[in-house]
Design a protein around this motif. Structure first.
Motif, PDB file in Angstrom:
ATOM      1  N   ARG A 189       0.842  -1.206   0.000  1.00  0.00           N
ATOM      2  CA  ARG A 189       0.000   0.000   0.000  1.00  0.00           C
ATOM      3  C   ARG A 189       0.874   1.252   0.000  1.00  0.00           C
ATOM      4  O   ARG A 189       0.981   1.972   0.986  1.00  0.00           O
ATOM      5  CB  ARG A 189      -0.922  -0.018   1.221  1.00  0.00           C
ATOM      6  CG  ARG A 189      -1.941   1.128   1.252  1.00  0.00           C
ATOM      7  CD  ARG A 189      -2.939   0.980   0.130  1.00  0.00           C
ATOM      8  NE  ARG A 189      -4.064   1.904   0.252  1.00  0.00           N
ATOM      9  CZ  ARG A 189      -4.345   2.856  -0.634  1.00  0.00           C
ATOM     10  NH1 ARG A 189      -3.573   3.046  -1.705  1.00  0.00           N
ATOM     11  NH2 ARG A 189      -5.401   3.627  -0.460  1.00  0.00           N
ATOM     12  N   GLY A 191       0.360   3.770  -2.139  1.00  0.00           N
ATOM     13  CA  GLY A 191      -0.481   4.911  -2.474  1.00  0.00           C
ATOM     14  C   GLY A 191      -0.300   5.488  -3.859  1.00  0.00           C
ATOM     15  O   GLY A 191      -0.951   6.470  -4.203  1.00  0.00           O
ATOM     16  N   ARG A 197      -1.776   9.070  -7.840  1.00  0.00           N
ATOM     17  CA  ARG A 197      -2.130   8.527  -6.526  1.00  0.00           C
ATOM     18  C   ARG A 197      -3.384   7.670  -6.651  1.00  0.00           C
ATOM     19  O   ARG A 197      -4.331   8.029  -7.348  1.00  0.00           O
ATOM     20  CB  ARG A 197      -2.316   9.648  -5.502  1.00  0.00           C
ATOM     21  CG  ARG A 197      -1.037  10.446  -5.311  1.00  0.00           C
ATOM     22  CD  ARG A 197      -0.965  11.163  -3.973  1.00  0.00           C
ATOM     23  NE  ARG A 197       0.380  11.731  -3.817  1.00  0.00           N
ATOM     24  CZ  ARG A 197       1.406  11.084  -3.264  1.00  0.00           C
ATOM     25  NH1 ARG A 197       1.240   9.866  -2.780  1.00  0.00           N
ATOM     26  NH2 ARG A 197       2.593  11.649  -3.182  1.00  0.00           N
ATOM     27  N   THR A 198      -3.365   6.548  -5.966  1.00  0.00           N
ATOM     28  CA  THR A 198      -4.475   5.607  -6.103  1.00  0.00           C
ATOM     29  C   THR A 198      -5.807   6.242  -5.750  1.00  0.00           C
ATOM     30  O   THR A 198      -6.818   6.000  -6.423  1.00  0.00           O
ATOM     31  CB  THR A 198      -4.265   4.371  -5.217  1.00  0.00           C
ATOM     32  OG1 THR A 198      -4.101   4.777  -3.849  1.00  0.00           O
ATOM     33  CG2 THR A 198      -3.034   3.591  -5.648  1.00  0.00           C
ATOM     34  N   GLU A 199      -5.822   7.075  -4.716  1.00  0.00           N
ATOM     35  CA  GLU A 199      -7.091   7.648  -4.281  1.00  0.00           C
ATOM     36  C   GLU A 199      -7.625   8.682  -5.266  1.00  0.00           C
ATOM     37  O   GLU A 199      -8.811   9.006  -5.239  1.00  0.00           O
ATOM     38  CB  GLU A 199      -6.952   8.259  -2.882  1.00  0.00           C
ATOM     39  CG  GLU A 199      -6.590   7.245  -1.813  1.00  0.00           C
ATOM     40  CD  GLU A 199      -7.494   6.011  -1.846  1.00  0.00           C
ATOM     41  OE1 GLU A 199      -8.676   6.138  -1.474  1.00  0.00           O
ATOM     42  OE2 GLU A 199      -7.021   4.938  -2.258  1.00  0.00           O
ATOM     43  N   GLU A 200      -6.765   9.190  -6.135  1.00  0.00           N
ATOM     44  CA  GLU A 200      -7.213  10.128  -7.162  1.00  0.00           C
ATOM     45  C   GLU A 200      -7.624   9.399  -8.437  1.00  0.00           C
ATOM     46  O   GLU A 200      -8.406   9.929  -9.233  1.00  0.00           O
ATOM     47  CB  GLU A 200      -6.095  11.128  -7.465  1.00  0.00           C
ATOM     48  CG  GLU A 200      -5.743  12.026  -6.274  1.00  0.00           C
ATOM     49  CD  GLU A 200      -4.502  12.862  -6.517  1.00  0.00           C
ATOM     50  OE1 GLU A 200      -3.888  12.716  -7.605  1.00  0.00           O
ATOM     51  OE2 GLU A 200      -4.142  13.648  -5.627  1.00  0.00           O
ATOM     52  N   GLY A 203     -10.603   5.505  -5.861  1.00  0.00           N
ATOM     53  CA  GLY A 203     -10.435   5.419  -4.414  1.00  0.00           C
ATOM     54  C   GLY A 203     -10.594   3.998  -3.890  1.00  0.00           C
ATOM     55  O   GLY A 203     -11.494   3.261  -4.322  1.00  0.00           O
ATOM     56  N   GLU A 205     -10.083   3.324  -0.238  1.00  0.00           N
ATOM     57  CA  GLU A 205     -10.398   3.334   1.188  1.00  0.00           C
ATOM     58  C   GLU A 205     -11.919   3.342   1.421  1.00  0.00           C
ATOM     59  O   GLU A 205     -12.671   3.822   0.582  1.00  0.00           O
ATOM     60  CB  GLU A 205      -9.742   4.544   1.857  1.00  0.00           C
ATOM     61  CG  GLU A 205      -8.222   4.540   1.792  1.00  0.00           C
ATOM     62  CD  GLU A 205      -7.575   3.397   2.557  1.00  0.00           C
ATOM     63  OE1 GLU A 205      -8.259   2.756   3.390  1.00  0.00           O
ATOM     64  OE2 GLU A 205      -6.384   3.123   2.320  1.00  0.00           O
TER      65      GLU A 205
END
Length: 287
Positions: A189, A191, A197-200, A203, A205
């Protein structure tokens, strides 16, 4: 891989443990193995084809703990994030599974050491590279053990960007349903993925809650803490284990750390020397 100007040649790897270790994992120094993995990754990135450096460096500690302390003869390891092959090749060379000199051929014409691990290489369970398949393959091995009453442990390492593949979640659902013992999956993890970035991108999480809901025992840890890794990666007889290893992409090399550009690197000799110097400092390797 490494040019003459990038540092000394590899020292010979110690021999594999052999018959004396038939019932136990090899006992080595995981910190030393992780540091050697990182050095080898940098040398490979200094070759004419470059290498997937960032994710290989971030997963070095986890791979080192597995190969130095936990994997027993007969156990299986599947590198689902196949682009971290440089880290795997270094571990195999340190264990004597492949000649250490062969690392110098990484990704070159005629070499067995492809950018993603080929199935015919000693120590490679499956060819991987197309993301999203390693967990399902590992579940097949673990299911076979469950049906036969065997005690083989099965480990797999996934990338966090890889979790955007739907096949991962289909596999996770089955593993939780079957309560597969001896199955340990880990997510590197860090990121970051190749596009950001993975969350961008998509997502992920709350990641730990998602795997818990799928019936896994979830262990969230610092993926560079060797003691934490040692404990978290131990299988459970009660069902599958998912380790969320929080890591830093490019770990140990300041100009690659936590940078999208570090995902794939083709390093000039001066940068290879700079990276190896950073890894030689106590703060530059595994914690």
């Amino acid at each position: 891989m490494a040019m003459a100007t990038t540092g000394p040649p590899h020292s010979p790897a110690p021999p594999a443990n052999g018959a004396a270790a038939a019932d136990a994992a090899p006992t080595r120094d995981p910190a030393a193995m992780a540091r050697r993995i990182r050095e080898d990754v940098i040398r490979m990135a200094g070759g004419p084809e470059g290498a997937h450096a960032g994710g290989s460096l971030s997963s070095a500690d986890l791979i080192a703990v597995l190969y130095a302390e936990l994997l027993r003869p007969g156990d299986a390891f599947v590198l689902s994030k196949g682009h971290a092959a440089p880290a795997l090749y270094s571990a195999l060379a340190q264990l004597g599974r492949i000649p250490v000199e062969e690392l110098d051929t990484y990704a070159r014409p005629g070499s067995r050491l492809f950018g993603h691990p080929p199935g015919e290489l000693p120590g490679v369970e499956f060819a991987t590279g197309s993301l999203g398949h390693g967990l399902g393959l590992s579940i097949g091995l673990a299911l076979a053990e469950q049906l036969s009453g065997g005690d083989r442990h099965v480990y797999t390492l996934l990338g966090d960007g890889e979790l955007q593949e739907g096949s991962v979640w289909e596999a996770a659902l089955l593993a939780g349903h079957r309560r597969l013992p001896g199955l340990v999956a880990a997510v590197d993890r860090n990121g970051l993925q190749i596009t950001g970035r993975t969350e961008e991108c998509v997502g992920l999480e709350p990641l730990e809650a998602k795997f818990t809901a799928f019936g896994w025992q979830v262990r969230g840890i610092d993926g560079h803490d060797l003691s934490a890794l040692r404990e978290a990666l131990r299988p459970s007889p009660d069902g599958p284990v998912m380790v969320i290893a929080r890591t830093v992409k490019g770990r140990g090399v300041p100009f690659l750390e936590d940078r999208v550009a570090g995902h794939y690197a083709k390093l000039k000799p001066a940068l290879v020397r700079r990276a190896l110097a950073a890894l030689a400092r106590p703060a530059g390797g595994a914690s």
